[in-house]
Write a protein that holds these residues in place. Structure first.
Motif, PDB file in Angstrom:
ATOM      1  N   GLN A  77      40.165  36.690  43.338  1.00 44.41           N
ATOM      2  CA  GLN A  77      40.078  36.507  41.799  1.00 44.41           C
ATOM      3  C   GLN A  77      38.629  36.298  41.358  1.00 44.41           C
ATOM      4  O   GLN A  77      38.241  36.989  40.389  1.00 44.41           O
ATOM      5  CB  GLN A  77      40.979  35.492  41.207  1.00 44.41           C
ATOM      6  CG  GLN A  77      42.273  35.547  41.277  1.00 44.41           C
ATOM      7  CD  GLN A  77      43.121  34.201  40.972  1.00 44.41           C
ATOM      8  OE1 GLN A  77      42.729  33.106  41.162  1.00 44.41           O
ATOM      9  NE2 GLN A  77      44.592  34.531  40.921  1.00 44.41           N
ATOM     10  N   HIS A  78      37.840  35.734  42.369  1.00 44.41           N
ATOM     11  CA  HIS A  78      36.396  35.227  41.703  1.00 44.41           C
ATOM     12  C   HIS A  78      35.756  36.892  42.129  1.00 44.41           C
ATOM     13  O   HIS A  78      34.654  37.111  41.279  1.00 44.41           O
ATOM     14  CB  HIS A  78      35.725  34.485  42.827  1.00 44.41           C
ATOM     15  CG  HIS A  78      35.778  33.075  42.095  1.00 44.41           C
ATOM     16  ND1 HIS A  78      35.078  32.586  41.054  1.00 44.41           N
ATOM     17  CD2 HIS A  78      36.767  32.170  42.462  1.00 44.41           C
ATOM     18  CE1 HIS A  78      35.556  31.231  40.773  1.00 44.41           C
ATOM     19  NE2 HIS A  78      36.529  31.023  41.773  1.00 44.41           N
ATOM     20  N   ILE A  79      36.070  37.367  43.081  1.00 44.32           N
ATOM     21  CA  ILE A  79      35.575  38.667  43.494  1.00 44.32           C
ATOM     22  C   ILE A  79      35.736  39.797  42.377  1.00 44.32           C
ATOM     23  O   ILE A  79      34.781  40.629  41.976  1.00 44.32           O
ATOM     24  CB  ILE A  79      35.727  39.351  44.704  1.00 44.32           C
ATOM     25  CG1 ILE A  79      35.058  38.530  45.913  1.00 44.32           C
ATOM     26  CG2 ILE A  79      35.402  40.919  44.898  1.00 44.32           C
ATOM     27  CD1 ILE A  79      35.892  38.727  47.299  1.00 44.32           C
ATOM     28  N   ALA A  80      37.088  39.778  41.743  1.00 46.47           N
ATOM     29  CA  ALA A  80      37.319  40.588  40.629  1.00 46.47           C
ATOM     30  C   ALA A  80      36.491  40.383  39.354  1.00 46.47           C
ATOM     31  O   ALA A  80      36.199  40.962  38.684  1.00 46.47           O
ATOM     32  CB  ALA A  80      38.686  40.595  40.452  1.00 46.47           C
ATOM     33  N   ALA A  81      36.428  39.053  39.133  1.00 50.22           N
ATOM     34  CA  ALA A  81      35.541  38.495  38.047  1.00 50.22           C
ATOM     35  C   ALA A  81      34.473  39.002  38.142  1.00 50.22           C
ATOM     36  O   ALA A  81      33.660  39.421  37.416  1.00 50.22           O
ATOM     37  CB  ALA A  81      35.803  37.076  37.889  1.00 50.22           C
ATOM     38  N   MET A  82      33.692  38.997  39.374  1.00 53.32           N
ATOM     39  CA  MET A  82      32.195  39.220  39.514  1.00 53.32           C
ATOM     40  C   MET A  82      32.151  40.785  39.070  1.00 53.32           C
ATOM     41  O   MET A  82      31.064  41.271  38.690  1.00 53.32           O
ATOM     42  CB  MET A  82      31.893  39.023  40.966  1.00 53.32           C
ATOM     43  CG  MET A  82      30.325  39.114  41.234  1.00 53.32           C
ATOM     44  SD  MET A  82      29.722  38.509  42.708  1.00 53.32           S
ATOM     45  CE  MET A  82      30.440  38.643  43.882  1.00 53.32           C
ATOM     46  N   ALA A 133      29.863  44.903  35.699  1.00 55.75           N
ATOM     47  CA  ALA A 133      29.975  46.044  34.877  1.00 55.75           C
ATOM     48  C   ALA A 133      29.509  45.724  33.613  1.00 55.75           C
ATOM     49  O   ALA A 133      28.770  46.471  32.909  1.00 55.75           O
ATOM     50  CB  ALA A 133      31.438  46.552  35.044  1.00 55.75           C
ATOM     51  N   GLY A 134      30.085  44.745  33.117  1.00 49.19           N
ATOM     52  CA  GLY A 134      29.574  44.144  31.790  1.00 49.19           C
ATOM     53  C   GLY A 134      28.115  43.949  31.426  1.00 49.19           C
ATOM     54  O   GLY A 134      27.438  44.298  30.414  1.00 49.19           O
ATOM     55  N   THR A 155      25.731  45.100  33.283  1.00 46.56           N
ATOM     56  CA  THR A 155      24.837  46.361  33.482  1.00 46.56           C
ATOM     57  C   THR A 155      24.827  46.795  32.263  1.00 46.56           C
ATOM     58  O   THR A 155      23.632  47.389  31.977  1.00 46.56           O
ATOM     59  CB  THR A 155      25.283  47.249  34.763  1.00 46.56           C
ATOM     60  OG1 THR A 155      25.407  46.473  35.851  1.00 46.56           O
ATOM     61  CG2 THR A 155      24.715  48.553  34.853  1.00 46.56           C
ATOM     62  N   ALA A 156      25.743  47.300  31.704  1.00 45.58           N
ATOM     63  CA  ALA A 156      25.906  47.678  30.378  1.00 45.58           C
ATOM     64  C   ALA A 156      24.927  46.983  29.286  1.00 45.58           C
ATOM     65  O   ALA A 156      24.195  47.742  28.685  1.00 45.58           O
ATOM     66  CB  ALA A 156      27.290  47.900  29.713  1.00 45.58           C
ATOM     67  N   GLY A 157      25.015  45.798  29.342  1.00 45.25           N
ATOM     68  CA  GLY A 157      24.102  44.813  28.411  1.00 45.25           C
ATOM     69  C   GLY A 157      22.710  44.971  28.886  1.00 45.25           C
ATOM     70  O   GLY A 157      21.932  44.992  28.030  1.00 45.25           O
ATOM     71  N   LEU A 158      22.497  45.077  30.074  1.00 43.29           N
ATOM     72  CA  LEU A 158      20.687  45.176  30.761  1.00 43.29           C
ATOM     73  C   LEU A 158      20.497  46.729  30.270  1.00 43.29           C
ATOM     74  O   LEU A 158      19.398  46.666  29.750  1.00 43.29           O
ATOM     75  CB  LEU A 158      21.113  45.067  32.190  1.00 43.29           C
ATOM     76  CG  LEU A 158      19.627  44.973  32.806  1.00 43.29           C
ATOM     77  CD1 LEU A 158      19.039  43.717  32.463  1.00 43.29           C
ATOM     78  CD2 LEU A 158      19.936  45.107  34.450  1.00 43.29           C
ATOM     79  N   CYS A 159      21.151  47.664  30.396  1.00 42.97           N
ATOM     80  CA  CYS A 159      20.923  49.110  29.901  1.00 42.97           C
ATOM     81  C   CYS A 159      20.494  48.940  28.368  1.00 42.97           C
ATOM     82  O   CYS A 159      19.921  49.702  27.898  1.00 42.97           O
ATOM     83  CB  CYS A 159      21.814  50.072  30.501  1.00 42.97           C
ATOM     84  SG  CYS A 159      22.011  50.104  32.195  1.00 42.97           S
ATOM     85  N   ALA A 160      21.325  48.372  27.718  1.00 44.01           N
ATOM     86  CA  ALA A 160      21.205  48.426  26.314  1.00 44.01           C
ATOM     87  C   ALA A 160      20.104  47.348  25.693  1.00 44.01           C
ATOM     88  O   ALA A 160      19.797  47.250  24.666  1.00 44.01           O
ATOM     89  CB  ALA A 160      22.664  48.032  25.652  1.00 44.01           C
ATOM     90  N   GLY A 161      19.597  46.554  26.592  1.00 44.98           N
ATOM     91  CA  GLY A 161      18.454  45.558  26.336  1.00 44.98           C
ATOM     92  C   GLY A 161      19.092  44.445  25.492  1.00 44.98           C
ATOM     93  O   GLY A 161      18.297  43.558  25.047  1.00 44.98           O
ATOM     94  N   LEU A 172      24.483  34.104  36.279  1.00 46.60           N
ATOM     95  CA  LEU A 172      25.863  34.306  36.225  1.00 46.60           C
ATOM     96  C   LEU A 172      26.397  34.788  37.401  1.00 46.60           C
ATOM     97  O   LEU A 172      27.240  34.371  38.070  1.00 46.60           O
ATOM     98  CB  LEU A 172      26.346  35.670  35.289  1.00 46.60           C
ATOM     99  CG  LEU A 172      26.199  34.891  33.872  1.00 46.60           C
ATOM    100  CD1 LEU A 172      26.327  35.994  32.712  1.00 46.60           C
ATOM    101  CD2 LEU A 172      26.969  33.537  33.450  1.00 46.60           C
ATOM    102  N   LEU A 173      25.662  35.815  38.256  1.00 44.07           N
ATOM    103  CA  LEU A 173      25.960  36.094  39.521  1.00 44.07           C
ATOM    104  C   LEU A 173      25.726  35.325  40.796  1.00 44.07           C
ATOM    105  O   LEU A 173      26.806  35.137  41.535  1.00 44.07           O
ATOM    106  CB  LEU A 173      25.274  37.560  40.101  1.00 44.07           C
ATOM    107  CG  LEU A 173      25.683  38.753  39.114  1.00 44.07           C
ATOM    108  CD1 LEU A 173      24.626  39.819  39.620  1.00 44.07           C
ATOM    109  CD2 LEU A 173      26.935  39.092  39.300  1.00 44.07           C
TER     110      LEU A 173
END
Length: 70
Positions: free
Chosen positions: A16-21, A26-27, A29-35, A45-46
């Motif tokens: 479950q922790h791996i799935a959450a990670m 994914a989320g 990375t999208a936020g990082l790309c969007a600044g 968090l990781l």
């Protein structure tokens, strides 16, 4: 609780922790790309997730050590 049940529970929690990670990455990375997310926040968090996984695996190791294979 039997050793097998304990191990299965710990393995399930780790999965479950791996799935959450995976979802978190994914989320984030999208936020990082969007600044919208900075690298330090992502690291924090990781790290939190990996510490939880390490703790669960440590509990698995303790449970396995108790198994009498003789």
């Amino acid at each position: 609780m039997t050793t097998a049940t304990t191990l299965l529970t710990l393995i399930t929690h780790t999965q479950q922790h791996i799935a959450a990670m995976e979802s978190l990455v994914a989320g984030m990375t999208a936020g990082l790309c969007a600044g919208m997310v900075d690298a330090d926040h992502m690291y924090t968090l990781l790290t939190t997730q990996t510490r939880a996984i390490h703790a669960h695996l440590g509990q698995v190791a303790i449970a396995v050590e108790k198994i009498d294979l003789g």
